[in-house]
Design a protein around this motif. Structure first.
Motif, PDB file in Angstrom:
ATOM      1  N   UNK A 291      41.512   1.712  46.041  1.00  0.00           N
ATOM      2  CA  UNK A 291      40.478   2.920  46.154  1.00  0.00           C
ATOM      3  C   UNK A 291      40.575   3.150  47.680  1.00  0.00           C
ATOM      4  N   UNK A 292      41.146   2.345  48.663  1.00  0.00           N
ATOM      5  CA  UNK A 292      40.870   2.573  50.102  1.00  0.00           C
ATOM      6  C   UNK A 292      41.977   3.891  50.186  1.00  0.00           C
ATOM      7  N   UNK A 293      43.288   3.772  49.953  1.00  0.00           N
ATOM      8  CA  UNK A 293      44.022   4.935  50.265  1.00  0.00           C
ATOM      9  C   UNK A 293      43.907   6.138  49.550  1.00  0.00           C
ATOM     10  N   UNK A 314      41.418  16.993  45.723  1.00  0.00           N
ATOM     11  CA  UNK A 314      40.844  15.824  45.950  1.00  0.00           C
ATOM     12  C   UNK A 314      40.680  15.131  44.367  1.00  0.00           C
ATOM     13  N   UNK A 315      40.647  16.028  43.367  1.00  0.00           N
ATOM     14  CA  UNK A 315      40.261  15.703  41.923  1.00  0.00           C
ATOM     15  C   UNK A 315      41.523  15.127  41.460  1.00  0.00           C
ATOM     16  N   UNK A 316      42.800  15.919  41.873  1.00  0.00           N
ATOM     17  CA  UNK A 316      44.321  15.323  41.495  1.00  0.00           C
ATOM     18  C   UNK A 316      44.407  14.256  42.249  1.00  0.00           C
ATOM     19  N   UNK A 317      43.944  13.851  43.313  1.00  0.00           N
ATOM     20  CA  UNK A 317      44.418  12.657  43.992  1.00  0.00           C
ATOM     21  C   UNK A 317      43.548  11.529  43.305  1.00  0.00           C
ATOM     22  N   UNK A 318      42.416  11.748  42.902  1.00  0.00           N
ATOM     23  CA  UNK A 318      41.527  10.713  42.280  1.00  0.00           C
ATOM     24  C   UNK A 318      41.979  10.337  40.806  1.00  0.00           C
ATOM     25  N   UNK A 321      44.932   8.130  41.523  1.00  0.00           N
ATOM     26  CA  UNK A 321      44.391   6.619  41.830  1.00  0.00           C
ATOM     27  C   UNK A 321      44.163   5.972  40.435  1.00  0.00           C
ATOM     28  N   UNK A 322      43.545   6.588  39.557  1.00  0.00           N
ATOM     29  CA  UNK A 322      42.973   6.095  38.397  1.00  0.00           C
ATOM     30  C   UNK A 322      44.165   5.503  37.642  1.00  0.00           C
TER      31      UNK A 322
END
Length: 368
Positions: A291-293, A314-318, A321-322
Protein backbone atom coordinates in the motif's frame (compact mmCIF):
# COMPACT_ATOMS: atom_id res chain seq x y z
CA UNK A 1 -1.83 -46.67 20.26
CA UNK A 2 0.14 -43.80 18.73
CA UNK A 3 -1.84 -41.10 17.06
CA UNK A 4 -0.57 -40.51 13.55
CA UNK A 5 -2.20 -37.08 13.55
CA UNK A 6 0.30 -36.04 16.24
CA UNK A 7 3.38 -37.82 14.92
CA UNK A 8 3.00 -36.60 11.34
CA UNK A 9 3.06 -32.85 12.05
CA UNK A 10 6.87 -32.71 12.02
CA UNK A 11 7.01 -34.95 8.97
CA UNK A 12 4.62 -32.63 7.11
CA UNK A 13 6.93 -29.71 7.87
CA UNK A 14 9.91 -31.69 6.58
CA UNK A 15 8.03 -32.72 3.43
CA UNK A 16 7.09 -29.09 2.77
CA UNK A 17 10.71 -27.98 3.16
CA UNK A 18 12.00 -30.72 0.89
CA UNK A 19 9.61 -29.69 -1.89
CA UNK A 20 9.77 -25.90 -1.68
CA UNK A 21 13.34 -25.31 -0.56
CA UNK A 22 15.85 -24.30 -1.66
CA UNK A 23 13.71 -21.59 -3.19
CA UNK A 24 13.07 -21.83 -6.95
CA UNK A 25 11.11 -19.00 -8.50
CA UNK A 26 9.45 -21.15 -11.17
CA UNK A 27 8.12 -23.71 -8.70
CA UNK A 28 6.78 -21.08 -6.32
CA UNK A 29 5.05 -19.05 -9.04
CA UNK A 30 3.40 -22.10 -10.60
CA UNK A 31 2.34 -23.34 -7.17
CA UNK A 32 0.96 -19.88 -6.36
CA UNK A 33 -1.11 -19.99 -9.55
CA UNK A 34 -2.59 -23.36 -8.61
CA UNK A 35 -3.17 -22.48 -4.94
CA UNK A 36 -4.97 -19.29 -5.97
CA UNK A 37 -7.70 -21.35 -7.62
CA UNK A 38 -7.97 -23.82 -4.76
CA UNK A 39 -8.38 -21.30 -1.98
CA UNK A 40 -8.20 -23.90 0.79
CA UNK A 41 -10.00 -26.70 -1.01
CA UNK A 42 -12.83 -25.39 -3.11
CA UNK A 43 -15.04 -22.35 -3.67
CA UNK A 44 -18.62 -21.71 -2.70
CA UNK A 45 -20.60 -19.58 -5.05
CA UNK A 46 -23.18 -17.32 -3.49
CA UNK A 47 -26.54 -17.00 -5.11
CA UNK A 48 -26.52 -13.93 -7.28
CA UNK A 49 -29.83 -12.15 -7.38
CA UNK A 50 -30.92 -10.29 -10.47
CA UNK A 51 -31.60 -6.58 -10.27
CA UNK A 52 -34.16 -4.85 -12.42
CA UNK A 53 -36.30 -1.71 -12.69
CA UNK A 54 -33.46 0.72 -13.24
CA UNK A 55 -36.06 3.20 -14.51
CA UNK A 56 -38.53 3.80 -17.32
CA UNK A 57 -36.27 3.55 -20.35
CA UNK A 58 -39.10 3.90 -22.87
CA UNK A 59 -40.17 7.50 -22.26
CA UNK A 60 -43.14 9.19 -23.86
CA UNK A 61 -41.39 10.13 -27.06
CA UNK A 62 -41.14 13.83 -26.17
CA UNK A 63 -43.63 16.66 -26.62
CA UNK A 64 -45.78 16.81 -29.68
CA UNK A 65 -45.44 20.55 -30.25
CA UNK A 66 -47.35 23.63 -29.22
CA UNK A 67 -50.20 23.11 -31.68
CA UNK A 68 -50.86 19.50 -30.77
CA UNK A 69 -53.68 18.57 -28.43
CA UNK A 70 -52.51 17.92 -24.92
CA UNK A 71 -49.14 19.55 -25.59
CA UNK A 72 -46.89 19.96 -22.56
CA UNK A 73 -45.77 23.38 -23.76
CA UNK A 74 -47.83 26.58 -23.83
CA UNK A 75 -46.85 29.93 -25.28
CA UNK A 76 -47.17 32.61 -22.58
CA UNK A 77 -47.38 35.47 -25.13
CA UNK A 78 -48.24 35.95 -28.78
CA UNK A 79 -45.75 34.45 -31.13
CA UNK A 80 -44.63 37.86 -32.37
CA UNK A 81 -43.86 38.99 -28.82
CA UNK A 82 -42.00 35.81 -28.09
CA UNK A 83 -39.93 36.18 -31.24
CA UNK A 84 -39.16 39.80 -30.48
CA UNK A 85 -37.72 38.97 -27.06
CA UNK A 86 -34.91 36.54 -27.73
CA UNK A 87 -33.29 37.29 -24.39
CA UNK A 88 -36.32 36.34 -22.36
CA UNK A 89 -37.79 32.96 -21.71
CA UNK A 90 -40.69 32.73 -24.11
CA UNK A 91 -41.71 29.18 -23.38
CA UNK A 92 -42.50 27.70 -20.00
CA UNK A 93 -43.28 24.22 -18.86
CA UNK A 94 -46.90 24.05 -17.84
CA UNK A 95 -46.65 20.61 -16.20
CA UNK A 96 -43.93 18.95 -14.12
CA UNK A 97 -43.95 15.75 -16.15
CA UNK A 98 -41.65 16.95 -18.92
CA UNK A 99 -38.53 14.75 -19.25
CA UNK A 100 -35.49 16.50 -17.84
CA UNK A 101 -32.07 15.69 -16.40
CA UNK A 102 -30.33 12.51 -17.54
CA UNK A 103 -31.55 11.25 -20.94
CA UNK A 104 -33.35 7.91 -21.10
CA UNK A 105 -30.69 6.54 -23.44
CA UNK A 106 -27.99 7.23 -20.86
CA UNK A 107 -29.99 5.52 -18.11
CA UNK A 108 -30.56 2.54 -20.38
CA UNK A 109 -26.84 2.34 -21.10
CA UNK A 110 -26.07 2.47 -17.38
CA UNK A 111 -28.51 -0.34 -16.73
CA UNK A 112 -26.99 -2.48 -19.46
CA UNK A 113 -23.52 -1.77 -18.06
CA UNK A 114 -24.59 -2.87 -14.56
CA UNK A 115 -26.09 -6.07 -15.93
CA UNK A 116 -22.93 -6.71 -17.95
CA UNK A 117 -20.74 -6.26 -14.88
CA UNK A 118 -22.95 -8.56 -12.81
CA UNK A 119 -22.97 -11.13 -15.60
CA UNK A 120 -19.19 -10.98 -15.90
CA UNK A 121 -18.86 -11.43 -12.14
CA UNK A 122 -21.12 -14.50 -12.20
CA UNK A 123 -19.21 -16.00 -15.13
CA UNK A 124 -15.85 -15.43 -13.42
CA UNK A 125 -17.14 -16.94 -10.19
CA UNK A 126 -18.45 -20.00 -12.04
CA UNK A 127 -15.19 -20.39 -13.94
CA UNK A 128 -13.24 -20.08 -10.68
CA UNK A 129 -15.41 -22.69 -8.99
CA UNK A 130 -15.15 -25.13 -11.90
CA UNK A 131 -11.40 -24.73 -12.31
CA UNK A 132 -10.84 -25.34 -8.60
CA UNK A 133 -11.88 -28.97 -9.08
CA UNK A 134 -9.22 -29.53 -11.74
CA UNK A 135 -6.55 -27.62 -9.82
CA UNK A 136 -7.04 -29.98 -6.87
CA UNK A 137 -5.46 -32.71 -8.96
CA UNK A 138 -2.72 -30.45 -10.28
CA UNK A 139 -1.72 -29.61 -6.71
CA UNK A 140 -1.96 -33.20 -5.47
CA UNK A 141 0.04 -34.58 -8.38
CA UNK A 142 2.68 -31.91 -7.83
CA UNK A 143 3.02 -32.94 -4.18
CA UNK A 144 3.25 -36.61 -5.15
CA UNK A 145 5.88 -36.05 -7.86
CA UNK A 146 7.59 -33.14 -6.05
CA UNK A 147 7.57 -31.14 -9.26
CA UNK A 148 4.96 -28.91 -10.84
CA UNK A 149 3.68 -29.07 -14.43
CA UNK A 150 0.36 -27.26 -14.57
CA UNK A 151 -0.63 -28.01 -18.17
CA UNK A 152 0.46 -31.64 -18.13
CA UNK A 153 -1.23 -32.47 -14.83
CA UNK A 154 -4.36 -30.60 -15.86
CA UNK A 155 -4.64 -32.62 -19.09
CA UNK A 156 -3.95 -35.90 -17.29
CA UNK A 157 -6.75 -35.35 -14.79
CA UNK A 158 -9.50 -33.75 -16.86
CA UNK A 159 -11.76 -36.74 -16.25
CA UNK A 160 -10.99 -36.73 -12.54
CA UNK A 161 -11.79 -33.03 -12.34
CA UNK A 162 -15.16 -33.54 -14.02
CA UNK A 163 -15.99 -36.41 -11.64
CA UNK A 164 -15.01 -34.34 -8.63
CA UNK A 165 -17.10 -31.41 -9.86
CA UNK A 166 -20.17 -33.61 -10.34
CA UNK A 167 -19.67 -35.25 -6.94
CA UNK A 168 -19.49 -31.88 -5.20
CA UNK A 169 -22.59 -30.66 -7.02
CA UNK A 170 -24.55 -33.77 -6.09
CA UNK A 171 -23.29 -33.54 -2.52
CA UNK A 172 -24.52 -29.96 -2.24
CA UNK A 173 -27.90 -30.83 -3.78
CA UNK A 174 -28.38 -33.77 -1.39
CA UNK A 175 -27.56 -31.71 1.69
CA UNK A 176 -29.77 -28.86 0.50
CA UNK A 177 -32.58 -31.33 -0.15
CA UNK A 178 -32.22 -32.77 3.36
CA UNK A 179 -32.33 -29.28 4.84
CA UNK A 180 -35.50 -28.45 2.86
CA UNK A 181 -37.18 -31.71 3.89
CA UNK A 182 -36.40 -31.04 7.56
CA UNK A 183 -37.70 -27.49 7.24
CA UNK A 184 -40.89 -28.66 5.52
CA UNK A 185 -41.40 -31.39 8.14
CA UNK A 186 -41.13 -28.85 10.92
CA UNK A 187 -43.59 -26.56 9.16
CA UNK A 188 -46.24 -29.24 8.62
CA UNK A 189 -45.77 -31.38 11.75
CA UNK A 190 -45.16 -28.68 14.32
CA UNK A 191 -46.95 -25.70 12.83
CA UNK A 192 -49.73 -27.66 11.15
CA UNK A 193 -48.85 -26.36 7.72
CA UNK A 194 -50.58 -23.06 8.45
CA UNK A 195 -48.76 -19.84 7.68
CA UNK A 196 -50.88 -18.16 10.34
CA UNK A 197 -49.12 -20.25 12.99
CA UNK A 198 -45.77 -18.74 12.06
CA UNK A 199 -45.06 -16.02 14.56
CA UNK A 200 -42.41 -14.66 16.84
CA UNK A 201 -43.23 -17.12 19.62
CA UNK A 202 -43.20 -20.21 17.38
CA UNK A 203 -40.01 -19.15 15.65
CA UNK A 204 -38.35 -18.55 19.01
CA UNK A 205 -39.54 -21.90 20.37
CA UNK A 206 -38.21 -23.83 17.37
CA UNK A 207 -35.03 -21.82 16.78
CA UNK A 208 -32.90 -23.98 19.10
CA UNK A 209 -34.00 -27.20 17.38
CA UNK A 210 -33.46 -25.87 13.88
CA UNK A 211 -30.06 -24.38 14.77
CA UNK A 212 -28.96 -27.74 16.18
CA UNK A 213 -30.23 -29.68 13.16
CA UNK A 214 -28.68 -27.38 10.60
CA UNK A 215 -25.43 -27.22 12.57
CA UNK A 216 -25.23 -31.02 12.32
CA UNK A 217 -25.93 -30.81 8.60
CA UNK A 218 -23.29 -28.12 8.09
CA UNK A 219 -20.64 -30.01 10.08
CA UNK A 220 -21.36 -33.32 8.34
CA UNK A 221 -21.26 -31.61 4.94
CA UNK A 222 -17.94 -29.98 5.82
CA UNK A 223 -16.44 -33.31 6.92
CA UNK A 224 -17.53 -35.14 3.77
CA UNK A 225 -16.37 -32.26 1.56
CA UNK A 226 -13.05 -31.96 3.39
CA UNK A 227 -12.30 -35.69 3.47
CA UNK A 228 -13.06 -35.87 -0.23
CA UNK A 229 -10.54 -33.10 -0.87
CA UNK A 230 -7.66 -34.25 1.32
CA UNK A 231 -8.09 -38.05 1.19
CA UNK A 232 -10.14 -39.14 -1.83
CA UNK A 233 -8.49 -36.77 -4.32
CA UNK A 234 -5.00 -38.21 -3.53
CA UNK A 235 -6.40 -41.73 -3.99
CA UNK A 236 -7.82 -40.70 -7.35
CA UNK A 237 -4.53 -39.09 -8.40
CA UNK A 238 -2.23 -41.87 -7.18
CA UNK A 239 -4.30 -45.01 -7.82
CA UNK A 240 -6.67 -43.89 -10.62
CA UNK A 241 -9.71 -44.44 -8.42
CA UNK A 242 -13.01 -42.78 -9.09
CA UNK A 243 -14.71 -40.65 -6.46
CA UNK A 244 -17.03 -43.43 -5.28
CA UNK A 245 -14.29 -46.07 -5.41
CA UNK A 246 -12.02 -43.79 -3.41
CA UNK A 247 -14.72 -43.17 -0.86
CA UNK A 248 -15.41 -46.91 -0.63
CA UNK A 249 -11.78 -47.55 0.29
CA UNK A 250 -11.67 -44.59 2.65
CA UNK A 251 -14.90 -45.58 4.39
CA UNK A 252 -13.56 -49.06 5.08
CA UNK A 253 -10.48 -47.50 6.65
CA UNK A 254 -12.56 -45.05 8.70
CA UNK A 255 -14.75 -47.81 10.14
CA UNK A 256 -11.71 -49.93 11.03
CA UNK A 257 -9.75 -47.08 12.68
CA UNK A 258 -12.18 -44.34 13.67
CA UNK A 259 -9.91 -43.07 16.48
CA UNK A 260 -7.15 -42.14 14.02
CA UNK A 261 -9.50 -40.21 11.76
CA UNK A 262 -11.15 -38.42 14.68
CA UNK A 263 -7.69 -37.42 15.88
CA UNK A 264 -6.85 -36.12 12.41
CA UNK A 265 -10.13 -34.19 12.29
CA UNK A 266 -9.38 -32.50 15.61
CA UNK A 267 -5.74 -31.65 14.92
CA UNK A 268 -6.43 -30.55 11.36
CA UNK A 269 -8.90 -27.97 12.69
CA UNK A 270 -6.33 -26.76 15.21
CA UNK A 271 -3.65 -26.56 12.51
CA UNK A 272 -5.96 -24.73 10.12
CA UNK A 273 -6.69 -22.15 12.80
CA UNK A 274 -2.96 -21.68 13.35
CA UNK A 275 -2.31 -21.48 9.62
CA UNK A 276 -5.14 -18.96 9.28
CA UNK A 277 -3.60 -16.74 11.94
CA UNK A 278 -0.18 -16.89 10.27
CA UNK A 279 -1.75 -16.17 6.90
CA UNK A 280 -3.66 -13.18 8.28
CA UNK A 281 -0.56 -11.68 9.90
CA UNK A 282 1.55 -12.07 6.77
CA UNK A 283 -1.31 -10.74 4.66
CA UNK A 284 -1.59 -7.58 6.77
CA UNK A 285 2.17 -7.03 6.51
CA UNK A 286 2.04 -7.54 2.74
CA UNK A 287 -0.89 -5.14 2.45
CA UNK A 288 1.00 -2.41 4.31
CA UNK A 289 4.20 -2.99 2.32
CA UNK A 290 2.35 -2.82 -1.00
CA UNK A 291 0.00 0.00 0.00
CA UNK A 292 2.72 2.49 0.91
CA UNK A 293 4.68 2.66 -2.39
CA UNK A 294 1.75 2.16 -4.75
CA UNK A 295 -0.46 4.51 -2.75
CA UNK A 296 2.19 7.23 -2.74
CA UNK A 297 2.78 6.92 -6.48
CA UNK A 298 -0.96 7.00 -7.24
CA UNK A 299 -1.47 10.04 -5.00
CA UNK A 300 1.53 11.83 -6.53
CA UNK A 301 0.23 11.27 -10.07
CA UNK A 302 -3.21 12.55 -9.18
CA UNK A 303 -1.93 15.64 -7.36
CA UNK A 304 0.67 16.44 -10.03
CA UNK A 305 -1.69 16.22 -13.01
CA UNK A 306 -5.02 16.85 -11.28
CA UNK A 307 -7.02 16.01 -14.38
CA UNK A 308 -8.58 13.05 -16.11
CA UNK A 309 -5.20 11.69 -17.17
CA UNK A 310 -4.03 11.83 -13.57
CA UNK A 311 -7.09 9.92 -12.41
CA UNK A 312 -6.57 7.24 -15.07
CA UNK A 313 -2.88 6.85 -14.26
CA UNK A 314 -3.61 6.70 -10.53
CA UNK A 315 -6.20 4.00 -11.23
CA UNK A 316 -3.71 1.99 -13.29
CA UNK A 317 -1.16 2.18 -10.48
CA UNK A 318 -3.85 1.08 -8.02
CA UNK A 319 -4.74 -1.93 -10.19
CA UNK A 320 -1.07 -2.88 -10.45
CA UNK A 321 -0.84 -2.68 -6.66
CA UNK A 322 -3.87 -4.94 -6.33
CA UNK A 323 -2.33 -7.44 -8.76
CA UNK A 324 0.94 -7.45 -6.79
CA UNK A 325 -1.00 -7.97 -3.57
CA UNK A 326 -2.88 -10.94 -5.08
CA UNK A 327 0.39 -12.54 -6.20
CA UNK A 328 1.98 -12.04 -2.78
CA UNK A 329 -1.12 -13.44 -1.09
CA UNK A 330 -0.97 -16.57 -3.27
CA UNK A 331 2.75 -16.96 -2.55
CA UNK A 332 2.02 -16.77 1.18
CA UNK A 333 -0.50 -19.59 0.81
CA UNK A 334 1.92 -21.90 -1.05
CA UNK A 335 3.86 -23.30 1.96
CA UNK A 336 0.79 -23.25 4.21
CA UNK A 337 -1.40 -25.20 1.79
CA UNK A 338 1.47 -27.56 0.95
CA UNK A 339 1.96 -28.31 4.64
CA UNK A 340 -1.73 -29.07 5.25
CA UNK A 341 -2.02 -31.34 2.20
CA UNK A 342 1.19 -33.23 3.00
CA UNK A 343 -0.05 -33.63 6.57
CA UNK A 344 -3.31 -35.24 5.43
CA UNK A 345 -1.57 -37.60 2.99
CA UNK A 346 1.01 -38.64 5.58
CA UNK A 347 -1.75 -39.46 8.07
CA UNK A 348 -3.67 -41.41 5.43
CA UNK A 349 -0.63 -43.51 4.52
CA UNK A 350 0.25 -44.20 8.16
CA UNK A 351 -3.29 -45.35 8.93
CA UNK A 352 -3.43 -47.64 5.90
CA UNK A 353 -0.24 -48.33 3.93
CA UNK A 354 -2.28 -49.64 0.98
CA UNK A 355 -3.72 -46.16 0.49
CA UNK A 356 -0.45 -44.26 0.85
CA UNK A 357 -0.32 -41.70 -2.02
CA UNK A 358 3.23 -40.49 -1.23
CA UNK A 359 5.38 -43.53 -0.30
CA UNK A 360 8.52 -42.05 -1.84
CA UNK A 361 8.12 -38.73 -0.04
CA UNK A 362 7.52 -40.57 3.23
CA UNK A 363 10.57 -42.79 2.89
CA UNK A 364 12.84 -39.91 1.86
CA UNK A 365 11.98 -37.55 4.71
CA UNK A 366 12.10 -40.30 7.31
CA UNK A 367 15.39 -41.61 6.00
CA UNK A 368 16.86 -38.17 6.60
Amino acid sequence: MALHAVDDIDDAIDATKSFLFPFEKGIWLRMAFVVFFIGGGGVGLNNVQSFSNFGDFGGNGGPSGPSSPGSDFQLTAPLETALSLPGDLAMQVSEPGVPSGVPDELLAGAGILVFAVLGLFVLLALAYGILSNFMEFVLTQALIDREIHVRRYFNEHVGDGIRLLLFRLVLGIIWLGIALVIGAAGFFLVLGGEAANVGASSVLALSGLFIAVFAVLAISYGIVFGFTTVFVVPLMAADNDGVLAGWSRLWGSITSQPKQYLAYLFFSIVLQIGVGIVSAILGIIAFIVVLIPFGLVAAALYLALHNTVGVVLAGVVGLLGLLVLLVIGALIQVPLTTFLRYYAMLVLGDIDADMDPIPEVRSDIRAE
